[in-house]
Scaffold this motif. Structure first.
Motif, PDB file in Angstrom:
ATOM      1  N   MET A   1      22.703  40.237  35.899  1.00 46.19           N
ATOM      2  CA  MET A   1      23.559  39.071  35.919  1.00 46.19           C
ATOM      3  C   MET A   1      23.797  38.631  37.507  1.00 46.19           C
ATOM      4  O   MET A   1      23.802  39.412  38.205  1.00 46.19           O
ATOM      5  N   SER A   2      23.866  37.191  37.620  1.00 48.47           N
ATOM      6  CA  SER A   2      23.798  36.809  39.069  1.00 48.47           C
ATOM      7  C   SER A   2      25.331  37.085  39.657  1.00 48.47           C
ATOM      8  O   SER A   2      26.201  37.224  38.703  1.00 48.47           O
ATOM      9  N   GLU A   3      25.188  37.002  40.956  1.00 49.13           N
ATOM     10  CA  GLU A   3      26.363  37.260  41.688  1.00 49.13           C
ATOM     11  C   GLU A   3      27.531  36.279  41.517  1.00 49.13           C
ATOM     12  O   GLU A   3      28.854  36.383  41.041  1.00 49.13           O
ATOM     13  N   SER A   4      26.972  34.961  41.055  1.00 49.71           N
ATOM     14  CA  SER A   4      28.010  33.870  40.591  1.00 49.71           C
ATOM     15  C   SER A   4      28.530  33.990  39.477  1.00 49.71           C
ATOM     16  O   SER A   4      29.838  33.921  39.076  1.00 49.71           O
ATOM     17  N   MET A   5      27.473  34.562  38.217  1.00 49.51           N
ATOM     18  CA  MET A   5      28.327  34.816  36.969  1.00 49.51           C
ATOM     19  C   MET A   5      29.274  35.973  37.002  1.00 49.51           C
ATOM     20  O   MET A   5      30.152  35.875  36.348  1.00 49.51           O
ATOM     21  N   GLU A   6      28.929  37.167  37.853  1.00 45.77           N
ATOM     22  CA  GLU A   6      30.039  38.050  37.919  1.00 45.77           C
ATOM     23  C   GLU A   6      31.247  37.480  38.431  1.00 45.77           C
ATOM     24  O   GLU A   6      32.191  38.161  37.965  1.00 45.77           O
ATOM     25  N   ALA A   7      31.169  36.730  39.373  1.00 42.35           N
ATOM     26  CA  ALA A   7      32.437  36.435  40.178  1.00 42.35           C
ATOM     27  C   ALA A   7      33.303  35.369  39.184  1.00 42.35           C
ATOM     28  O   ALA A   7      34.386  35.814  38.995  1.00 42.35           O
ATOM     29  N   LYS A   8      32.683  34.751  38.412  1.00 42.66           N
ATOM     30  CA  LYS A   8      33.140  33.992  37.227  1.00 42.66           C
ATOM     31  C   LYS A   8      33.846  34.867  36.307  1.00 42.66           C
ATOM     32  O   LYS A   8      35.071  34.622  35.570  1.00 42.66           O
ATOM     33  N   LEU A   9      33.188  35.870  35.806  1.00 42.13           N
ATOM     34  CA  LEU A   9      33.461  36.847  34.789  1.00 42.13           C
ATOM     35  C   LEU A   9      34.759  37.681  35.249  1.00 42.13           C
ATOM     36  O   LEU A   9      35.825  37.777  34.769  1.00 42.13           O
ATOM     37  N   ALA A  10      34.805  37.982  36.718  1.00 41.44           N
ATOM     38  CA  ALA A  10      35.774  38.813  37.208  1.00 41.44           C
ATOM     39  C   ALA A  10      37.091  37.815  37.292  1.00 41.44           C
ATOM     40  O   ALA A  10      38.243  38.426  36.975  1.00 41.44           O
ATOM     41  N   GLN A  11      36.977  36.495  37.639  1.00 39.95           N
ATOM     42  CA  GLN A  11      37.933  35.781  37.608  1.00 39.95           C
ATOM     43  C   GLN A  11      38.546  35.529  36.427  1.00 39.95           C
ATOM     44  O   GLN A  11      39.885  35.308  36.307  1.00 39.95           O
ATOM     45  N   ALA A  12      37.611  35.262  35.247  1.00 43.68           N
ATOM     46  CA  ALA A  12      38.109  35.203  33.995  1.00 43.68           C
ATOM     47  C   ALA A  12      39.147  36.417  33.358  1.00 43.68           C
ATOM     48  O   ALA A  12      40.044  36.426  32.960  1.00 43.68           O
ATOM     49  N   MET A  13      38.654  37.383  33.808  1.00 44.49           N
ATOM     50  CA  MET A  13      39.246  38.778  33.320  1.00 44.49           C
ATOM     51  C   MET A  13      40.408  38.630  34.141  1.00 44.49           C
ATOM     52  O   MET A  13      41.566  39.269  33.490  1.00 44.49           O
ATOM     53  N   ALA A  14      40.607  38.443  35.259  1.00 42.16           N
ATOM     54  CA  ALA A  14      41.962  38.510  36.309  1.00 42.16           C
ATOM     55  C   ALA A  14      42.955  37.494  35.383  1.00 42.16           C
ATOM     56  O   ALA A  14      44.037  37.705  35.228  1.00 42.16           O
ATOM     57  N   GLU A  15      42.575  36.339  35.109  1.00 43.36           N
ATOM     58  CA  GLU A  15      43.347  35.333  34.514  1.00 43.36           C
ATOM     59  C   GLU A  15      43.651  35.866  33.048  1.00 43.36           C
ATOM     60  O   GLU A  15      44.969  35.485  32.880  1.00 43.36           O
ATOM     61  N   LEU A  16      42.739  36.518  32.432  1.00 48.41           N
ATOM     62  CA  LEU A  16      43.266  37.012  31.119  1.00 48.41           C
ATOM     63  C   LEU A  16      44.407  38.113  31.207  1.00 48.41           C
ATOM     64  O   LEU A  16      45.621  37.931  30.578  1.00 48.41           O
ATOM     65  N   THR A  17      44.141  38.966  32.364  1.00 45.17           N
ATOM     66  CA  THR A  17      45.237  39.893  32.461  1.00 45.17           C
ATOM     67  C   THR A  17      46.476  39.357  32.962  1.00 45.17           C
ATOM     68  O   THR A  17      47.590  39.924  32.484  1.00 45.17           O
ATOM     69  N   ALA A  18      46.448  38.254  33.770  1.00 47.68           N
ATOM     70  CA  ALA A  18      47.770  37.432  34.279  1.00 47.68           C
ATOM     71  C   ALA A  18      48.296  36.896  33.060  1.00 47.68           C
ATOM     72  O   ALA A  18      49.694  37.108  32.724  1.00 47.68           O
ATOM     73  N   VAL A  19      47.742  36.386  31.871  1.00 49.27           N
ATOM     74  CA  VAL A  19      48.305  35.849  30.808  1.00 49.27           C
ATOM     75  C   VAL A  19      49.023  36.748  30.097  1.00 49.27           C
ATOM     76  O   VAL A  19      50.050  36.768  29.580  1.00 49.27           O
ATOM     77  N   GLN A  20      48.115  38.023  29.696  1.00 51.56           N
ATOM     78  CA  GLN A  20      48.745  39.014  29.049  1.00 51.56           C
ATOM     79  C   GLN A  20      50.019  39.538  29.771  1.00 51.56           C
ATOM     80  O   GLN A  20      50.973  39.869  29.011  1.00 51.56           O
ATOM     81  N   GLU A  21      50.248  39.748  31.061  1.00 54.56           N
ATOM     82  CA  GLU A  21      51.345  40.149  31.737  1.00 54.56           C
ATOM     83  C   GLU A  21      52.544  39.041  31.437  1.00 54.56           C
ATOM     84  O   GLU A  21      53.626  39.471  31.260  1.00 54.56           O
ATOM     85  N   ALA A  22      51.934  37.950  31.559  1.00 55.58           N
ATOM     86  CA  ALA A  22      53.398  36.785  31.492  1.00 55.58           C
ATOM     87  C   ALA A  22      53.608  36.768  29.988  1.00 55.58           C
ATOM     88  O   ALA A  22      54.773  36.696  29.944  1.00 55.58           O
ATOM     89  N   VAL A  23      53.052  37.065  28.947  1.00 59.95           N
ATOM     90  CA  VAL A  23      53.251  37.180  27.642  1.00 59.95           C
ATOM     91  C   VAL A  23      54.161  38.295  27.504  1.00 59.95           C
ATOM     92  O   VAL A  23      55.189  38.362  26.764  1.00 59.95           O
ATOM     93  N   ALA A  24      53.821  39.474  28.191  1.00 62.80           N
ATOM     94  CA  ALA A  24      54.710  40.775  28.005  1.00 62.80           C
ATOM     95  C   ALA A  24      56.124  40.436  28.788  1.00 62.80           C
ATOM     96  O   ALA A  24      57.297  40.832  28.019  1.00 62.80           O
ATOM     97  N   ARG A  25      56.102  39.867  29.770  1.00 62.86           N
ATOM     98  CA  ARG A  25      57.174  39.588  30.424  1.00 62.86           C
ATOM     99  C   ARG A  25      58.157  38.512  29.651  1.00 62.86           C
ATOM    100  O   ARG A  25      59.366  38.908  29.491  1.00 62.86           O
ATOM    101  N   ALA A  26      57.517  37.448  29.105  1.00 61.77           N
ATOM    102  CA  ALA A  26      58.486  36.704  28.240  1.00 61.77           C
ATOM    103  C   ALA A  26      58.877  37.405  27.073  1.00 61.77           C
ATOM    104  O   ALA A  26      60.199  37.001  26.653  1.00 61.77           O
TER     105      ALA A  26
END
Length: 146
Positions: A1-26
């Motif tokens: 996997m290219s470094e760019s793809m890994e960075a995008k995947l890591a960012q997507a996972m971070a965004e997903l985690t942030a959304v899950q945390e926001a839903v739990a807070r709500a």
């Protein structure tokens, strides 16, 4: 996997985690929320929970003793409907930030929620806005003549 793809995947996972945390807070914020409404004639007080469920019904000052059955039913329906409407608006207010398109580098966007489907008649305006068939119930109540 290219470094760019890994960075995008890591960012997507971070965004997903942030959304899950926001839903739990709500959900935590709304878990114990309620709305208590008195009918315009002050004869009925209804408390409604975050899912629109009736959690308490009171008759302050025993005003109901001087009311006909249809009058009391109308007061109950009015207070419950306004409580449901107020809680529906509160839930929308809390979850609305999660429905906004985020996009970012990953292209992730907000969650699409059909608020009318989620809340049905709870979003009807008791002052005469949108009315659905269930909102007409108190117009159809007649006192028994037995």
């Amino acid at each position: 996997m290219s470094e760019s793809m890994e960075a995008k995947l890591a960012q997507a996972m971070a965004e997903l985690t942030a959304v899950q945390e926001a839903v739990a807070r709500a959900e935590g914020e709304l878990g114990q929320a309620s709305a208590t409404i008195r009918s315009r004639d002050r004869a009925v007080e209804a408390t409604v929970g975050p899912q629109g469920e009736l959690t308490a019904l009171k008759f302050p000052d025993n005003k109901y003793l001087n009311m006909t059955g249809p009058q009391l039913a109308s007061s109950v329906m009015e207070a419950v409907q306004e409580g449901r409407s107020r809680m529906a608006r509160r839930v929308i207010e809390v979850f609305e930030p999660l429905t906004r398109a985020g996009g970012g580098a990953t292209g992730l966007r907000g969650v699409d929620i059909d608020w009318d489907r989620a809340f049905g008649s709870a979003l009807d305006d008791p002052a005469g806005g949108r009315r659905r068939s269930r909102a007409r119930l108190h117009d159809e109540i007649h006192e028994d003549t037995d």
